[in-house]
Design a protein around this motif. Structure first.
Motif, PDB file in Angstrom:
ATOM      1  N   ASN A  61      12.241  41.528 -36.378  1.00 51.16           N
ATOM      2  CA  ASN A  61      10.742  41.284 -36.449  1.00 51.16           C
ATOM      3  C   ASN A  61      10.519  40.189 -35.147  1.00 51.16           C
ATOM      4  O   ASN A  61       9.431  40.551 -34.510  1.00 51.16           O
ATOM      5  N   VAL A  62      11.524  39.600 -34.605  1.00 48.55           N
ATOM      6  CA  VAL A  62      11.315  38.751 -33.456  1.00 48.55           C
ATOM      7  C   VAL A  62      11.544  39.539 -32.070  1.00 48.55           C
ATOM      8  O   VAL A  62      10.978  38.973 -31.215  1.00 48.55           O
ATOM      9  N   TYR A  63      12.081  40.862 -32.154  1.00 47.86           N
ATOM     10  CA  TYR A  63      12.296  41.576 -30.811  1.00 47.86           C
ATOM     11  C   TYR A  63      11.120  41.717 -30.250  1.00 47.86           C
ATOM     12  O   TYR A  63      11.089  41.543 -28.962  1.00 47.86           O
ATOM     13  N   PHE A  64      10.014  42.437 -30.854  1.00 48.37           N
ATOM     14  CA  PHE A  64       8.875  42.958 -30.282  1.00 48.37           C
ATOM     15  C   PHE A  64       8.291  41.938 -29.526  1.00 48.37           C
ATOM     16  O   PHE A  64       7.995  41.882 -28.363  1.00 48.37           O
ATOM     17  N   HIS A  65       7.799  40.751 -30.263  1.00 45.48           N
ATOM     18  CA  HIS A  65       7.181  39.760 -29.759  1.00 45.48           C
ATOM     19  C   HIS A  65       7.790  39.062 -28.229  1.00 45.48           C
ATOM     20  O   HIS A  65       7.285  38.391 -27.475  1.00 45.48           O
ATOM     21  N   GLY A  66       9.202  38.931 -28.603  1.00 47.76           N
ATOM     22  CA  GLY A  66      10.168  38.163 -27.497  1.00 47.76           C
ATOM     23  C   GLY A  66      10.101  38.962 -26.165  1.00 47.76           C
ATOM     24  O   GLY A  66       9.727  38.350 -25.086  1.00 47.76           O
ATOM     25  N   VAL A  67      10.530  40.335 -26.383  1.00 46.82           N
ATOM     26  CA  VAL A  67      10.369  41.251 -25.066  1.00 46.82           C
ATOM     27  C   VAL A  67       8.845  41.252 -24.485  1.00 46.82           C
ATOM     28  O   VAL A  67       8.885  41.432 -23.369  1.00 46.82           O
ATOM     29  N   TRP A  68       7.989  41.405 -25.363  1.00 47.99           N
ATOM     30  CA  TRP A  68       6.590  41.320 -24.894  1.00 47.99           C
ATOM     31  C   TRP A  68       6.449  40.062 -24.110  1.00 47.99           C
ATOM     32  O   TRP A  68       5.485  40.166 -22.978  1.00 47.99           O
ATOM     33  N   LYS A  69       6.733  39.028 -24.559  1.00 48.03           N
ATOM     34  CA  LYS A  69       6.247  37.917 -23.804  1.00 48.03           C
ATOM     35  C   LYS A  69       7.117  37.758 -22.544  1.00 48.03           C
ATOM     36  O   LYS A  69       6.425  37.288 -21.293  1.00 48.03           O
ATOM     37  N   ILE A  70       8.227  38.203 -22.373  1.00 51.21           N
ATOM     38  CA  ILE A  70       9.089  38.360 -21.064  1.00 51.21           C
ATOM     39  C   ILE A  70       8.331  39.355 -20.141  1.00 51.21           C
ATOM     40  O   ILE A  70       8.041  39.335 -19.011  1.00 51.21           O
ATOM     41  N   HIS A  71       8.076  40.427 -20.718  1.00 49.96           N
ATOM     42  CA  HIS A  71       7.384  41.855 -20.040  1.00 49.96           C
ATOM     43  C   HIS A  71       6.086  41.118 -19.485  1.00 49.96           C
ATOM     44  O   HIS A  71       5.761  41.508 -18.299  1.00 49.96           O
ATOM     45  N   LYS A  72       5.220  40.748 -20.157  1.00 48.57           N
ATOM     46  CA  LYS A  72       3.915  40.018 -19.772  1.00 48.57           C
ATOM     47  C   LYS A  72       4.078  39.013 -18.588  1.00 48.57           C
ATOM     48  O   LYS A  72       3.189  39.149 -17.820  1.00 48.57           O
ATOM     49  N   LYS A  73       5.195  37.962 -18.620  1.00 41.90           N
ATOM     50  CA  LYS A  73       5.634  37.190 -17.666  1.00 41.90           C
ATOM     51  C   LYS A  73       5.594  37.716 -16.486  1.00 41.90           C
ATOM     52  O   LYS A  73       5.274  37.311 -15.650  1.00 41.90           O
ATOM     53  N   LEU A  74       6.537  38.565 -16.521  1.00 37.77           N
ATOM     54  CA  LEU A  74       7.172  39.209 -15.298  1.00 37.77           C
ATOM     55  C   LEU A  74       5.927  40.187 -14.366  1.00 37.77           C
ATOM     56  O   LEU A  74       5.588  40.004 -13.426  1.00 37.77           O
ATOM     57  N   ASP A  75       5.117  40.950 -15.297  1.00 42.32           N
ATOM     58  CA  ASP A  75       3.852  41.613 -14.778  1.00 42.32           C
ATOM     59  C   ASP A  75       2.943  40.486 -14.108  1.00 42.32           C
ATOM     60  O   ASP A  75       2.407  40.734 -13.081  1.00 42.32           O
ATOM     61  N   GLU A  76       2.917  39.381 -14.724  1.00 42.50           N
ATOM     62  CA  GLU A  76       1.596  38.383 -14.190  1.00 42.50           C
ATOM     63  C   GLU A  76       2.372  37.705 -12.924  1.00 42.50           C
ATOM     64  O   GLU A  76       1.471  37.861 -11.808  1.00 42.50           O
ATOM     65  N   VAL A  77       3.533  37.538 -12.787  1.00 41.70           N
ATOM     66  CA  VAL A  77       4.053  37.136 -11.424  1.00 41.70           C
ATOM     67  C   VAL A  77       4.041  37.873 -10.585  1.00 41.70           C
ATOM     68  O   VAL A  77       3.783  38.113  -9.314  1.00 41.70           O
ATOM     69  N   TYR A  78       4.829  39.304 -11.048  1.00 41.96           N
ATOM     70  CA  TYR A  78       4.636  40.585  -9.870  1.00 41.96           C
ATOM     71  C   TYR A  78       3.380  40.883  -9.286  1.00 41.96           C
ATOM     72  O   TYR A  78       3.428  41.343  -8.247  1.00 41.96           O
ATOM     73  N   ASN A  79       2.214  40.880 -10.089  1.00 37.76           N
ATOM     74  CA  ASN A  79       0.904  41.242  -9.677  1.00 37.76           C
ATOM     75  C   ASN A  79       0.296  40.189  -9.011  1.00 37.76           C
ATOM     76  O   ASN A  79      -0.905  40.323  -8.470  1.00 37.76           O
ATOM     77  N   SER A  80       0.688  38.927  -9.267  1.00 39.33           N
ATOM     78  CA  SER A  80      -0.071  37.727  -8.440  1.00 39.33           C
ATOM     79  C   SER A  80       0.222  37.786  -7.009  1.00 39.33           C
ATOM     80  O   SER A  80       1.097  38.405  -6.609  1.00 39.33           O
ATOM     81  N   PRO A  81      -0.429  36.904  -6.308  1.00 40.24           N
ATOM     82  CA  PRO A  81      -0.137  36.846  -4.898  1.00 40.24           C
ATOM     83  C   PRO A  81       1.268  36.517  -4.355  1.00 40.24           C
ATOM     84  O   PRO A  81       1.903  35.806  -5.412  1.00 40.24           O
ATOM     85  N   PRO A  82       1.743  36.627  -3.154  1.00 40.52           N
ATOM     86  CA  PRO A  82       3.206  36.482  -3.103  1.00 40.52           C
ATOM     87  C   PRO A  82       3.301  35.039  -3.126  1.00 40.52           C
ATOM     88  O   PRO A  82       2.601  34.100  -2.687  1.00 40.52           O
ATOM     89  N   SER A  83       4.442  34.631  -3.634  1.00 38.37           N
ATOM     90  CA  SER A  83       4.868  33.144  -3.539  1.00 38.37           C
ATOM     91  C   SER A  83       6.513  33.232  -3.482  1.00 38.37           C
ATOM     92  O   SER A  83       7.049  34.223  -3.197  1.00 38.37           O
TER      93      SER A  83
END
Length: 320
Positions: A61-83
């Motif tokens: 049960n820990v798989y889904f939420h763990g992978v989702w947290k990483i996916h969400k964080k990568l998307d946030e930084v990927y779609n944010s202004p360049p840094s």
């Protein structure tokens, strides 16, 4: 390392500023800001890795939420202004999508069998990544899969009898003259309707119950053990799914960069020495020095992993 570094920021600034030999390494306010940003970014990976490797057999049960947290964080930084993180995140985003863009259906079902999640939390996670339309499609797939599995288990283990009273129906319906009209036919109709409307499976009852608090520290296998009398069939299904291994690759092999930092005899080195080697390589590279045979540690390329002929892309990842 970054946790300790940020905690002792004032001490480090004061110490480095007073030592002329290491004063060159004193960080500016802009560099401290980058360290703080990097710390927040890497903290997600650190927490998920600890969650996956917290015990010898983490439940599925820990798989889904763990992978989702990483996916969400990568998307946030990927779609944010360049840094300064942009170049690194582009490569990470590409590698993540290569292996994890399609969430495992059976392990997503495991998240639904966590009483803190169920369908609502899983749908919320999908909606944050892909939007509401795609989320509803995925939830329908997961729900259908669960019910198909449940039907198979029901054939083997049977299920408890659960009935919900339907108080909207009268036991008798009177005609205009106070007599029963078509009594037998109506009784048959009413019996069928009640059976369809009132009888619910263990899975339906479980999904309709209120979720356990999301922040509660719950042993999910113990939860289903306690529910085995009430949900005899569903508890068997839950325990089988929850014990599916998240990965066939040990966490140390999946996430460690040890192979690129030190030689096969790394077990003879202390953690402090390994950390020193990693930092030393990074500092030399920052100063445009080569980490060749002249290394002050005396280990050379085979230790620091800088053999130019070594093109290996260490792509060990958690296997489904």
């Amino acid at each position: 390392m970054l946790d300790r570094y940020l905690y002792y920021r004032d001490v480090l600034d004061n110490f480095v500023s007073k030592d002329k030999d290491i004063k060159v390494y004193n960080l500016s306010s802009a560099e401290w800001k980058k360290v703080n940003e990097l710390h927040k970014f890497l903290k997600v990976f650190y927490e998920v890795t600890n969650s996956f490797s917290a015990s010898n057999t983490p439940t599925a049960n820990v798989y889904f939420h763990g992978v989702w947290k990483i996916h969400k964080k990568l998307d946030e930084v990927y779609n944010s202004p360049p840094s300064f993180l942009s170049t690194m995140v582009i490569d990470m985003h590409e590698k993540f999508n290569k292996y994890w863009s399609e969430y495992s259906l059976i392990l997503s079902c495991a998240a639904v069998l966590d009483p803190r999640f169920k369908l609502e939390r899983v749908e919320y996670c999908y909606s944050k990544l892909y939007g509401n339309v795609y989320a509803k499609e995925k939830i329908e797939d997961i729900k259908n899969t669960l019910f198909e599995l449940y039907d198979e288990y029901k054939d083997v283990f049977g299920e408890s009898s659960h009935f919900v009273k339907n108080t909207s129906n009268y036991d008798h319906v009177l005609g205009v003259n106070g007599r029963m009209d078509d009594e037998e036919d109506y009784a048959t109709f009413l019996s069928k309707k009640r059976k369809i409307d009132a009888e619910k499976s263990e899975l339906e009852l479980y999904l309709e119950e209120k979720n356990v608090d999301l922040n509660e520290d719950l042993n999910v296998l113990l939860y289903w053990k306690k529910q085995s009398e009430r949900f005899s069939c569903l508890s068997c299904l839950a325990r089988d799914i929850l014990t599916v291994p998240i990965s066939t690759v040990p966490s140390e092999s999946a996430f460690s960069m040890g192979k690129k930092l030190i030689n096969p005899w790394r077990s003879s080195l202390s953690p402090q020495t390994i950390e020193a080697l990693a930092c030393h390589e990074d500092w030399l590279r920052a100063k445009a020095f080569s980490t060749g045979r002249s290394s002050i540690f005396g280990y050379g390329d085979d230790v620091l992993g800088e053999d130019e002929n070594d093109e290996e892309d260490n792509d060990e990842t958690p296997a489904m």
